[in-house]
Design a protein around this motif. Structure first.
Motif, PDB file in Angstrom:
ATOM      1  N   PRO B 272       0.656  -1.090   0.135  1.00 23.01           N
ATOM      2  CA  PRO B 272      -0.003  -0.024   0.005  1.00 23.01           C
ATOM      3  C   PRO B 272       0.689   1.479   0.097  1.00 23.01           C
ATOM      4  CG  PRO B 272      -0.687  -1.615   1.794  1.00 23.01           C
ATOM      5  CD  PRO B 272       0.576  -2.119   1.130  1.00 23.01           C
ATOM      6  N   THR B 273       1.854   1.293   0.602  1.00 21.21           N
ATOM      7  CA  THR B 273       2.688   2.521   0.657  1.00 21.21           C
ATOM      8  C   THR B 273       3.483   2.652  -0.678  1.00 21.21           C
ATOM      9  OG1 THR B 273       3.462   1.843   2.968  1.00 21.21           O
ATOM     10  CG2 THR B 273       4.794   3.543   1.827  1.00 21.21           C
ATOM     11  N   GLY B 274       3.774   1.828  -1.389  1.00 18.27           N
ATOM     12  CA  GLY B 274       4.621   1.962  -2.790  1.00 18.27           C
ATOM     13  C   GLY B 274       3.382   2.049  -3.713  1.00 18.27           C
ATOM     14  N   LEU B 275       2.348   1.499  -3.713  1.00 18.34           N
ATOM     15  CA  LEU B 275       1.306   1.876  -4.654  1.00 18.34           C
ATOM     16  C   LEU B 275       0.632   3.137  -4.679  1.00 18.34           C
ATOM     17  CD1 LEU B 275      -0.738  -1.739  -4.756  1.00 18.34           C
ATOM     18  CD2 LEU B 275       0.927  -0.851  -6.333  1.00 18.34           C
ATOM     19  N   VAL B 288       7.000   6.601 -13.292  1.00 17.76           N
ATOM     20  CA  VAL B 288       7.304   5.799 -12.289  1.00 17.76           C
ATOM     21  C   VAL B 288       7.317   4.216 -12.589  1.00 17.76           C
ATOM     22  CG1 VAL B 288       6.111   5.099 -10.021  1.00 17.76           C
ATOM     23  CG2 VAL B 288       5.818   7.413 -10.820  1.00 17.76           C
ATOM     24  N   LYS B 289       8.362   3.394 -11.848  1.00 17.23           N
ATOM     25  CA  LYS B 289       8.075   2.159 -12.021  1.00 17.23           C
ATOM     26  C   LYS B 289       8.534   1.772 -10.628  1.00 17.23           C
ATOM     27  CE  LYS B 289      11.141  -1.468 -14.443  1.00 17.23           C
ATOM     28  NZ  LYS B 289      11.887  -1.977 -15.367  1.00 17.23           N
ATOM     29  N   VAL B 290       7.793   0.480 -10.578  1.00 16.71           N
ATOM     30  CA  VAL B 290       7.721  -0.122  -9.230  1.00 16.71           C
ATOM     31  C   VAL B 290       8.132  -1.665  -9.471  1.00 16.71           C
ATOM     32  CG1 VAL B 290       6.129  -1.041  -7.479  1.00 16.71           C
ATOM     33  CG2 VAL B 290       5.371   0.926  -8.712  1.00 16.71           C
ATOM     34  N   PHE B 291       9.448  -1.673  -8.571  1.00 19.34           N
ATOM     35  CA  PHE B 291      10.271  -2.858  -8.379  1.00 19.34           C
ATOM     36  C   PHE B 291       9.666  -3.928  -7.318  1.00 19.34           C
ATOM     37  CE2 PHE B 291      12.651   0.115 -10.518  1.00 19.34           C
ATOM     38  CZ  PHE B 291      13.381  -0.590 -11.298  1.00 19.34           C
ATOM     39  N   GLU B 292       8.951  -5.166  -7.714  1.00 17.88           N
ATOM     40  CA  GLU B 292       8.455  -5.789  -6.554  1.00 17.88           C
ATOM     41  C   GLU B 292       9.236  -7.172  -6.712  1.00 17.88           C
ATOM     42  OE1 GLU B 292       5.953  -5.993  -4.073  1.00 17.88           O
ATOM     43  OE2 GLU B 292       7.101  -7.868  -3.861  1.00 17.88           O
ATOM     44  N   ALA B 294       8.565 -10.084  -5.051  1.00 21.30           N
ATOM     45  CA  ALA B 294       7.575 -11.393  -5.399  1.00 21.30           C
ATOM     46  C   ALA B 294       6.966 -11.357  -6.708  1.00 21.30           C
ATOM     47  CB  ALA B 294       6.130 -11.045  -4.146  1.00 21.30           C
ATOM     48  N   PRO B 295       6.074 -12.616  -6.953  1.00 16.47           N
ATOM     49  CA  PRO B 295       5.518 -12.818  -8.138  1.00 16.47           C
ATOM     50  C   PRO B 295       4.203 -12.174  -8.386  1.00 16.47           C
ATOM     51  CG  PRO B 295       5.992 -14.849  -6.917  1.00 16.47           C
ATOM     52  CD  PRO B 295       6.329 -13.847  -6.085  1.00 16.47           C
ATOM     53  N   VAL B 296       3.827 -11.507  -7.400  1.00 18.94           N
ATOM     54  CA  VAL B 296       2.520 -10.678  -7.612  1.00 18.94           C
ATOM     55  C   VAL B 296       2.791  -9.356  -6.849  1.00 18.94           C
ATOM     56  CG1 VAL B 296       0.895 -12.353  -7.930  1.00 18.94           C
ATOM     57  CG2 VAL B 296       1.546 -11.919  -5.650  1.00 18.94           C
ATOM     58  N   ALA B 297       2.044  -8.541  -7.499  1.00 22.35           N
ATOM     59  CA  ALA B 297       2.100  -7.001  -6.800  1.00 22.35           C
ATOM     60  C   ALA B 297       0.896  -7.037  -5.673  1.00 22.35           C
ATOM     61  CB  ALA B 297       1.701  -6.016  -7.889  1.00 22.35           C
ATOM     62  N   GLY B 298       1.187  -6.307  -4.801  1.00 24.67           N
ATOM     63  CA  GLY B 298       0.288  -5.835  -3.688  1.00 24.67           C
ATOM     64  C   GLY B 298       0.813  -5.991  -2.308  1.00 24.67           C
ATOM     65  N   VAL B 314     -10.347  -7.912  -6.064  1.00 22.40           N
ATOM     66  CA  VAL B 314     -10.209  -6.291  -5.536  1.00 22.40           C
ATOM     67  C   VAL B 314      -8.981  -5.857  -5.553  1.00 22.40           C
ATOM     68  CG1 VAL B 314     -11.119  -4.946  -3.500  1.00 22.40           C
ATOM     69  CG2 VAL B 314     -12.604  -7.178  -4.014  1.00 22.40           C
ATOM     70  N   VAL B 315      -8.058  -6.417  -5.192  1.00 26.44           N
ATOM     71  CA  VAL B 315      -6.840  -5.823  -5.087  1.00 26.44           C
ATOM     72  C   VAL B 315      -6.341  -5.416  -6.738  1.00 26.44           C
ATOM     73  CG1 VAL B 315      -4.412  -6.021  -4.283  1.00 26.44           C
ATOM     74  CG2 VAL B 315      -6.257  -6.985  -2.833  1.00 26.44           C
ATOM     75  N   ALA B 316      -6.739  -6.551  -7.360  1.00 24.38           N
ATOM     76  CA  ALA B 316      -6.092  -6.380  -8.587  1.00 24.38           C
ATOM     77  C   ALA B 316      -6.784  -5.286  -9.401  1.00 24.38           C
ATOM     78  CB  ALA B 316      -6.449  -7.608  -9.551  1.00 24.38           C
ATOM     79  N   ARG B 317      -7.932  -4.893  -9.123  1.00 23.84           N
ATOM     80  CA  ARG B 317      -8.775  -3.943  -9.548  1.00 23.84           C
ATOM     81  C   ARG B 317      -8.297  -2.800  -8.980  1.00 23.84           C
ATOM     82  NH1 ARG B 317      -9.938  -0.470 -10.978  1.00 23.84           N
ATOM     83  NH2 ARG B 317     -11.652   0.731 -11.271  1.00 23.84           N
ATOM     84  N   ASP B 318      -7.818  -2.592  -7.855  1.00 20.98           N
ATOM     85  CA  ASP B 318      -7.320  -1.229  -7.262  1.00 20.98           C
ATOM     86  C   ASP B 318      -6.055  -1.148  -7.859  1.00 20.98           C
ATOM     87  OD1 ASP B 318      -9.537  -0.964  -5.535  1.00 20.98           O
ATOM     88  OD2 ASP B 318      -8.484  -1.781  -3.708  1.00 20.98           O
ATOM     89  N   ILE B 319      -5.224  -2.221  -8.104  1.00 16.15           N
ATOM     90  CA  ILE B 319      -3.881  -2.008  -8.855  1.00 16.15           C
ATOM     91  C   ILE B 319      -4.053  -1.430 -10.142  1.00 16.15           C
ATOM     92  CG2 ILE B 319      -1.752  -3.024  -9.760  1.00 16.15           C
ATOM     93  CD1 ILE B 319      -2.072  -4.780  -7.099  1.00 16.15           C
TER      94      ILE B 319
END
Ligand SMILES: Cc1cc2nc3c(=O)[nH]c(=O)nc-3n(C[C@H](O)[C@H](O)[C@H](O)COP(=O)(O)OP(=O)(O)OC[C@H]3O[C@@H](n4cnc5c(N)ncnc54)[C@H](O)[C@@H]3O)c2cc1C
Ligand code: SF4
Ligand code: SF4
Ligand code: SF4
Lengths: 81, 926
Positions: B272-275, B288-292, B294-298, B314-319
């Motif tokens: 949540p902080t990074g997103l 902006v590029k986000v480096f994660e 894990a194999p999934v974001a969130g 729901v999380v996918a929709r928010d992302i």
């Protein structure tokens, strides 16, 4: 008509909640305040606040001719949100 | 009186440094008249009015007696001359906090200009804000006969014709939100049926609207004022309602990709902080590029929180709200040297890697097969990696939210039993109480007051049980939390096949290999306010810095980091991104209403099973009816909700600033005019007349509003049911000449305004009968008696005798019992549609508050005293302080103007007497 008086602040605050019900009731045609109160099942003196709040902010208008029995009829103006 | 000659000498130096010659307090007809006269004479006047318009009570009247001139028509030119006068500085929506006399005989006044939240120079008075506003309150300028909005023009003829926003600070719910989301704002939007706008208001703060609508621990609800009535509003579920409605509508989210600003920011970690930081920076035009890793974001949204609380979809929709702005999210991308990303073209880097390492138990046997960390357990499960739980006895160690999530997940995976082992009692558990209660309802058992001592194994090296030491509660520590101490020699073993250690989480900094500074406690090191680390282009925020918190705090951290990164990249000073106004006082909010109607809170909507077998979402959404009803319970604590509709509607960019604050200044003035006017008698203090109980008993001020061209209704109607009244009665002297209410004084203008209203009613409603119940008619002024005779000739009926009481009939009509003196004094009863109480005048006790206790002398009825009323009207007991208009006793408009003129002359004489040798400051000819 007599009935317990809620705090005016509380009644006025609820205008937005009752607005869709009042507009739905008036879809059937113009009504007086007591007729609206009967249609939405709310105390008539509280409906006065909502009807005149809605009139002030352009949702409702009175029909120009005064009605028999001393009541005006009000109709939607078409304002939707 | 003081020796003026001595004082004049003492003043020589002081007078030149005056900010204003005169301070006039109150801009009713009295204050305006004094200010105008003094301004015309060349004195510099500061006119302070507490309302947002000048005009006092006169501008609210219909017509004036005995001329029947329209009150607005004759007031507005005077109001305009006042505020445009070259020598008058009008401060409306301001208050005088205190006036102190200084040794040199001048005064220091502390004046606060209240936050109007509207730029007075650019506002055009178009009222678009008012039309759009979602908060309704009684309109005090229409004597509470109708509602107005939080954003409003005081009245149509307001001078200055500028809007004002009624905002008492932050509402408790909004203030409590660590993400800075305007909770009250979206509640008031949903109440108005503006669900998409509610969604967008939350979206303005964070992309995680649906997520927060489900998985936020809702600190707002803990602070909701309604909580001290019958229960909090379901504020979090209202957010979910708005989010679900948006998703179901198929509408886009209204966000457009901004033009790129040419700078790039890398974000390490997609929780949540990074997103949130990525989203906020992308809205500002950053690449902006986000480096994660894990194999999934969130982050924990997808790798921690079980889907029965927060579905992955729901999380996918928010992302998508983030990626929709062009943000690139690279998964399986571990960053080991954040600072080095500069070489890849990133101007700044935010590290927001969270706390993904479970703290170990630190007891023997921890390395046995069948022991795992809470976050590892949840992560494996979410990633679909095999964990053998079915049929096993699971023990979860810890009492926090992660422990509850792990325990409830184990139940769903088919564990034969799940036991939470916790070292204190249930009351001390850090888990949200709803989480632990729900866990229990789902069959999780609690073994309390036990601390792990050893993990016991079987011959194959696997876990067989958890041996614990029994604990007992000790005395509360400084924070009030009770300490625990071991019971010497005690030991208990809980059978277990799988032990999940959920006693705490730490940032996993191993991958940075010392390239990012770490505190002693294992957390990343960055400045708490600016988020900047020792490497200036690297920022760190969120749980990685603060330790485990929650989604909402992390969202707030993401917003703060984005704000500070933007400041740094643009060479601006770091500032405090949190510009919330102080929270309103809940007790004061509750005291605004005499009574509250209690309305049962919406049931919580969670459907729990004693043995849950799947990961279906457990909480039902609010229905449309529930959402409207529960948002309708909100009591608009700060009045304005910060819904932002006014800002969107206002045609002038930047005109409305909901976060502006009051300004207080100390000003030096040579003299003071107190023109704070009067108050009306509160008619409910005469309970026998039924005001406040019977809807068709009103005050004369309400009748003046009904008769005014800017009336609240379409004509004169009774407030009980909107009927045109046929028979109207007046009760004169309500609260005047009445020892029962401690006011022996005559209010001087009630007879005359009643006669005026009688004539106007007969004009407006030719069929109406008007009857006036009076003791004496006092009509001593020029043409006043003729005015009275004229009303009689028009048909008004005047009945001499006191009214004993009023009762209400079922149809809302009123029965008046009165003495009919001219017909032998018989007690008679008459029926009316509407009764008007001609309420009297009371002193405005604001006047004495202006000075130190007891400094400004009052007369025995608490009006400002004029020691030489007959010879020196307007003079008070304090040299240099004068009184104008009804502040010193009831006066009609004509008398108020004459009195204010006299006060102005006294001020001029005082100023001239006390500084004979000095030029006036910047005399400007009128
Ligand atoms: C129903 C009714 C009908 C009337 N009809 C008539 C009529 O037809 N003809 C007639 O001649 N008279 C009439 N009057 C009387 C008339 O209203 C008064 O004579 C007149 O308003 C007195 O003016 P004022 O400036 O002294 O006081 P106000 O009009 O009371 O003005 C005082 C101002 O001071 C402000 N203020 C108060 N405290 C502070 C503070 N601490 N700091 C800053 N500002 C402050 C107030 O907000 C207000 O704007 C009527 C009165 C009523 C109630
Ligand atoms: S923010 Fe909303 S509630 Fe506040 S004044 Fe503007 S429209 Fe009204
Ligand atoms: S009553 Fe409304 S404004 Fe007040 S705290 Fe609760 S939700 Fe917020
Ligand atoms: S919409 Fe803007 S310009 Fe118009 S009255 Fe409101 S604040 Fe003023």
């Amino acid at each position: 008509m007599p009935g317990a008086n809620r705090d005016v602040r509380e009644v006025v605050r609820e205008e937005a909640v009752w607005r869709p019900r009042i507009l739905a009731a008036l879809a059937a045609g113009p009504m007086t305040v007591p007729e609206i109160a009967a249609a939405i099942d709310a105390p008539v003196h509280e409906v006065v606040f909502w009807v005149f709040g809605m009139r002030r902010y352009g949702w409702l208008a009175e029909l120009k001719e005064s009605e028999s029995g001393g009541y005006f009829r009000y109709e939607p103006t078409g304002r939707v949100s | 009186m003081t020796d003026m000659t001595d004082m004049a000498v003492a003043r020589d130096a002081a007078a030149t440094s005056l900010d204003y010659d005169v301070l006039v307090v109150g801009a009713g007809i009295g204050g305006m008249e004094s200010a105008l006269k003094l301004g015309d004479m060349g004195y510099k006047v500061l006119l302070v009015e507490k309302e947002a318009s000048v005009g006092g009570k006169m501008i609210l009247l219909s017509k004036v007696f005995p001329t029947l001139d329209c009150a607005s028509c004759i007031s507005t030119p005077k109001m305009a001359s006042t505020i445009h006068h070259a020598n008058i500085t009008p401060w409306t929506y301001a208050q005088v906090d205190k006036i102190r006399r200084t040794a040199d005989g001048t005064f220091t006044a502390t004046v606060t200009q209240k936050a109007r939240h509207v730029d007075i120079d650019s506002c055009t008075g178009c009222q678009k804000c008012e039309m759009a506003c979602t908060v309704a309150v009684p309109d005090q300028f229409n004597a509470d006969l109708v509602g107005r909005r939080a954003a409003h023009l005081t009245f149509p003829q307001a001078v200055p014709k500028k809007a004002v926003i009624d905002r008492g600070g932050s509402s408790p719910c909004s203030f409590a939100c660590p993400a800075g989301i305007q909770a009250h704002g979206y509640v008031s939007l949903i109440r108005s049926g503006l669900d998409e706008e509610a969604f967008r208001l939350v979206l303005d703060a964070t992309p995680l609207v649906g997520t927060l609508g489900r998985a936020c621990y809702a600190p707002c609800e803990g602070e909701c004022t309604r909580g001290s009535l019958e229960g909090t509003l379901p504020i979090r579920r209202l957010k979910r309602f708005a989010s679900d409605k948006h998703d179901a509508s198929g509408k886009d989210n209204g966000l457009e990709r901004p033009a790129p600003n040419g700078k790039r920011v890398a974000i390490v970690g997609s929780g949540p902080t990074g997103l949130t930081a990525a989203f906020q920076l992308a809205k500002l035009g950053y690449g902006v590029k986000v480096f994660e890793a894990a194999p999934v974001a969130g982050g924990f949204l997808t790798l921690g929180i079980p889907s029965y609380r927060l579905p992955e979809a729901v999380v996918a929709r928010d992302i998508e709200n983030v990626t929709g702005l062009g943000v690139e999210i690279a998964v399986n991308s571990m960053v080991s040297d954040p600072a080095a990303l500069k070489a890849d073209g990133f101007d700044a880097v935010l590290v927001a890697t969270g706390t993904h390492r479970s703290q170990g138990l630190g007891v023997p046997g921890e390395d046995r097969l069948g022991v795992m960390g809470g976050t590892d357990f949840l992560r494996k499960m979410k990633l679909g990696q095999a964990i053998e739980v079915k049929g096993k006895k699971v023990v979860v160690v810890g009492g926090g939210n992660v422990a509850m999530d792990a325990a409830r997940t184990a139940r769903r995976l088919g564990a034969s039993s799940v036991t939470v082992a916790y070292r204190r009692s249930r009351d001390e558990m850090p888990a949200h109480h709803v989480e632990s209660a729900d866990a229990e309802k789902e069959g999780v058992q609690f073994h309390l007051l036990v601390a792990p001592a050893e993990i016991v194994g079987n011959s194959a090296g696997a876990v067989a049980g958890l041996r614990c030491t029994q604990m007992r509660l000790g005395a509360p520590d400084a924070s009030g939390r009770r300490s625990v101490e071991p019971v010497q020699g005690s030991s208990v073993t809980i059978d277990a096949d799988l032990i999940i250690a959920a006693i705490g989480m730490m940032p996993d900094t191993s991958m940075f290999g010392g390239r990012v500074a770490v505190e002693k406690n294992g957390r990343l090191s960055s400045d708490k306010a600016t988020c900047q680390t020792a490497v200036e282009h690297v920022f760190a925020a969120g749980d990685a810095v603060n330790g485990p918190t929650d989604i909402t705090r992390s969202v707030g951290e993401g917003r703060k980091a984005a704000h500070q990164i933007d400041a740094w990249l643009n060479g601006r000073e770091f500032d405090n991104w949190d510009d919330r106004l102080p929270v309103v006082d809940k007790q004061a909010v509750l005291a605004r209403q005499k009574a509250f109607t209690l309305s049962a809170p919406t049931p919580d909507g969670t459907q729990l099973e004693p043995a849950p077998a799947d990961f279906r979402e457990i909480e039902a959404p609010l229905t449309e009816a529930e959402a409207r009803r529960s948002s309708g319970r909100c009591i608009d604590c700060a009045v304005c909700s910060e819904c932002g509709e006014c800002v969107a509607a206002c045609p002038v960019d930047g005109c409305i600033d909901l976060r502006s604050t009051a300004k207080t200044s100390d000003l030096k003035v040579g003299a003071v005019v107190v023109s704070t006017g009067f108050k009306l008698f509160p008619a409910d203090l005469k309970p026998q007349y039924g005001y406040g109980k019977y809807q068709n008993v009103i005050t004369a001020m309400q009748m003046d509003r009904l008769l005014a061209p800017t009336r609240p209704f379409n004509t004169v109607l009774r407030p009980g049911d909107g009927k045109v009244p046929d028979r109207i009665a007046y009760v004169l002297c309500t609260g005047s000449r009445d020892k029962q209410v401690d006011n022996p004084l005559c209010s001087r203008f009630c007879c005359m305004y009643s006669i005026k209203q009688n004539q106007l009613i007969m004009g407006a409603l030719p069929l109406a009968d008007v009857t006036v119940h009076y003791m004496d008619i006092r009509a001593p002024g020029k043409r006043y008696d003729e005015f009275y005779e004229q009303a009689k000739a028009m048909g008004a009926n005047y009945v001499k005798g006191r009214v004993a009481d009023i009762t209400e009939k079922p149809d809302g009509n009123l029965l008046l019992k009165y003495e009919d003196i001219e017909n032998g004094g018989a007690i008679t009863e008459s029926e009316y549609d509407l009764v008007v109480l001609a309420v009297g005048v009371q002193p405005n006790r604001d006047a004495e508050e202006l000075f130190g206790v007891g400094e400004l002398a009052l007369d025995e009825w608490h009006y400002v005293n004029e020691p030489e009323e007959d010879m020196n009207p307007g003079q008070t007991n304090i040299p240099g302080v004068y009184v104008a208009g009804a502040a010193s006793g009831a006066k009609d408009i004509a008398d108020s103007i004459v009195h204010a003129g006299a006060a102005a002359a006294q001020v001029a004489a005082h100023l001239e007497r006390t500084r004979p040798a000095l030029p006036k400051i910047e005399m400007v000819p009128a």
